[in-house]
Each structure stands twice: as C-alpha cells, then as structure tokens.
Write a protein that holds these residues in place. Sequence first.
Motif, short mmCIF file in Angstrom:
data_model
loop_
_atom_site.label_atom_id
_atom_site.label_comp_id
_atom_site.label_asym_id
_atom_site.label_seq_id
_atom_site.Cartn_x
_atom_site.Cartn_y
_atom_site.Cartn_z
N GLY A 113 0.81 -1.21 0.00
CA GLY A 113 0.00 0.00 0.00
C GLY A 113 0.84 1.26 0.00
O GLY A 113 0.52 2.24 -0.70
N ALA A 114 1.95 1.26 0.76
CA ALA A 114 2.81 2.44 0.82
C ALA A 114 3.48 2.70 -0.52
O ALA A 114 3.57 3.85 -0.98
CB ALA A 114 3.85 2.27 1.92
N LEU A 115 3.97 1.64 -1.17
CA LEU A 115 4.60 1.81 -2.49
C LEU A 115 3.59 2.28 -3.53
O LEU A 115 3.89 3.12 -4.37
CB LEU A 115 5.23 0.48 -2.93
CG LEU A 115 6.44 0.01 -2.09
CD1 LEU A 115 6.87 -1.39 -2.53
CD2 LEU A 115 7.60 1.00 -2.22
N PHE A 116 2.38 1.74 -3.45
CA PHE A 116 1.32 2.15 -4.36
C PHE A 116 0.97 3.62 -4.12
O PHE A 116 0.74 4.38 -5.08
CB PHE A 116 0.10 1.26 -4.15
CG PHE A 116 -1.04 1.51 -5.10
CD1 PHE A 116 -0.84 1.60 -6.46
CD2 PHE A 116 -2.34 1.64 -4.62
CE1 PHE A 116 -1.90 1.82 -7.33
CE2 PHE A 116 -3.40 1.86 -5.47
CZ PHE A 116 -3.18 1.95 -6.84
N LEU A 117 0.95 4.03 -2.87
CA LEU A 117 0.65 5.42 -2.53
C LEU A 117 1.71 6.36 -3.10
O LEU A 117 1.37 7.45 -3.61
CB LEU A 117 0.54 5.58 -1.03
CG LEU A 117 0.23 7.01 -0.52
CD1 LEU A 117 -1.10 7.50 -1.07
CD2 LEU A 117 0.23 7.05 1.00
N GLN A 118 2.98 5.97 -3.02
CA GLN A 118 4.04 6.80 -3.59
C GLN A 118 3.78 7.09 -5.07
O GLN A 118 3.87 8.24 -5.52
CB GLN A 118 5.40 6.10 -3.44
CG GLN A 118 6.01 6.21 -2.05
CD GLN A 118 7.37 5.55 -1.99
OE1 GLN A 118 7.61 4.53 -2.65
NE2 GLN A 118 8.27 6.12 -1.20
N ALA A 119 3.44 6.05 -5.81
CA ALA A 119 3.20 6.21 -7.24
C ALA A 119 1.96 7.08 -7.51
O ALA A 119 1.97 7.95 -8.38
CB ALA A 119 3.03 4.84 -7.90
N LYS A 120 0.92 6.87 -6.74
CA LYS A 120 -0.33 7.60 -6.96
C LYS A 120 -0.20 9.08 -6.60
O LYS A 120 -0.83 9.94 -7.21
CB LYS A 120 -1.47 6.96 -6.16
CG LYS A 120 -1.84 5.56 -6.60
CD LYS A 120 -2.38 5.57 -8.03
CE LYS A 120 -1.44 4.86 -8.99
NZ LYS A 120 -1.94 4.84 -10.37
#
Length: 387
Positions: A175-182
């Motif tokens: 979730g944290a890595l996905f949040l960085q991209a978003k």
Amino acid sequence: GRDRVAKGFSQLPRVWLRLWLPEGRLRGTMQALGAIGRDVFVSPVFWQIRFLTSGLTKKNQQSSIAELTELVNLYGEDARLYLLCCLVSESDFGNPQKDSVKISLLGHELTQASRRSNFVSLVCRTLEAAQGDLGAQHISESFLQNFSKALKFSVPQQIDLAAAVASCPSMAAAGALFLQAKLHEFEALGSSTLTPDVLFSVLHVLRTRKEFTSQNETDRVIGMLQRLHPDLASDLTLQPVLGRDAPSSMDLRIPATTPVVAQSAPSPALFVRDLGYSATSSPPVLRALLQESGALPLGPRATAELLHLFATTRRDLEDDISGMLCNAALPDGVEPIAESSPTAATWNLDVAKQVLVSECTGLDPRAVAAHLDMPGVAIRDAETMGC
C-alpha cells in the motif's frame, strides 16, 4: 467430483437452503474470512457462491448473477463480502479481457458499495481476505495497479485505497509503495482534491511508514497537498499529522488495554433527591444515606449541591414511596423509618441543618459559596434558603 456435488447442490430447492441456514446467519464462516480455500467449502451458502463465481461466463451470466444477487440479499453482508472475495480471487486483473464478466460484476458491486461511508474499508477487507487464495497474484504494488486500472478507479479513489491498504499490517508495504506512485500522478493532475478523511490517512502514512524515510521528500509532498488544499493548515483535525515531531509515535490502532477513565465524584444531592423527602426524617437516617452515597466527609462542592437541593425542591417531589426507598438504601444498624410515619411533604430543614453543621466542620464558607455560583442556581432570598 467436487463440481458434480456443487452442481447437484445448485439444483436443490431454494426452500431447503433457507431451512438449512436461518436468514441473516451464516454457519461455519471462514475464520475472519482470512482463508478462502477452494477445496474447503465451510458453508452451503459460500459453497454455492464459490461455485457460481468460478463458473461465471457470458453464456450463464444472467442466471448466475440473478442467483448471486438473491443469495446476497437473503444472507446479508457476510455473503456480500464473500462474493467480493471470490470475484477478486477468481479474476486475473493483469488480463482483464480474460475475466471480463467477473470483473464487470465486481465493478458493479463496488460501485454500489461506493455510496457507503465504509467503502474503502470494505475493499481492504476484501483484499485482505482474498490474498490467501490469490496464488501468484499476491497483494503487491503491481496487483493494486492492475486492480485499480481494471475497475477504472479515479486517481483520488486510488489514493484513498492506497492509504487504507498501507494501514493494514498484512498489506502495508504494498500500500505504501502504491501510494508513492499515486501521489506523483495526483500532483501531475494539479486540480483534484481529497476529502479531509483521506488527507488524514495519507498524512499519517507519510509520517509513519518506513517507505517515506526521506524528510525532504515527505515535506515536498505535504507542501504539494497544502497547495492543492488551501485550508489544510488551518484544519484542526489534521494538526496531529502535519507537524514533524508528533506523528512519529502515533498509533491509530486500538490499545490492547483500555485506559481507565477517571470517574466524576458522586453527587449526594442527586442521590438524596431520588430518595425523596423521607431522607431527612431524622439525623441518623440522613447521615447514613450520605455515607452510603460516598459523600462523607462532605467537601465544598457536595455541601453546595445539598444546600441548592434543599432550597429549590421544597415541594412537588414524588413522595409516595420515599420512605420505602430510604429504608432500602439504609445500611444495617440504622433504625429504619417506621411504616406508620406520616408521609413527608417537604424537606425537614432542621434535620438537614443539624447534619450539615456536624459534617461540614472546618469547611471554608467562601469555598462553599463559590460552588453555588453555577448554571441553574436561582436562590431568590434568605427565605428561600429556609433561614
């Protein structure tokens, strides 16, 4: 063998199913919906939902979806959550054309759920419950990317999802890595905004997850959010996660042990009022009742409340069972009020005065008077006080 059994089950009269499982209750549900094994059918309802979703195609979608809808309506939210879990685990989000019917049904169900305030938590519960059955499609940044793309989530919706997933211990890293991209995509849009709840979740992740260890990058992202949300700095609900030092130790999970909340001191005046006028039938009775209420020794506040009670409730209290209530509250060793005693119609102020004088020795009268300065106190004159 399993498919033949499942097919046979699907042809059972629906009334059998209703008799087997009472409405609203699902016997034998998966433990925490965390292990959805295809080889273990723990409930006839779940069995049928799994069978229908795994065999869902364009040819049978009309009848299968109608039956799935009926099962969900009949057995409630647990069945709905299991249906979502099955659809997630049975769909290949990297190749959405392959499972277009299942993904379309999942999108429809999530669109219906998006109107609810618990939409994101429902999606997180679905992903968390389904990840044990995803096989190679484990919950990762790429899975979340494909999942969001296949379901056509907007960028703000994806950020909401990412922040929520980053708060789930079993999926936090993805979730944290996905949040960085978003967040980079969100910045590129330049015009979208997030709700205060989503902003709080995002800021909390930025301040607490190890993936956001660069203070400069975190400050840059927060600055970007402040530019797009001019009221962010003045929103008091966001202050705990805006400062650099406070959020590092924040833990939004419920503590294992609930702290003891300090109880307010008991009000002897309310206790005496509830008992009625018979409470002042004699000094021993009143003194014993005050002792039972936990008010002795009397302090300034308790004394002021009793004075206010005796001054403002001289009439109109219920008195029919006052003597009975007082006798029930008296401790052993105190002579009860005789049943033949006349019904009290008001406070016996002589008794009240005697007890207050004996129990208030050493109290500062000015401290008692200060506690009489409170909302609702309206003592007109000395006569009202019974002086």
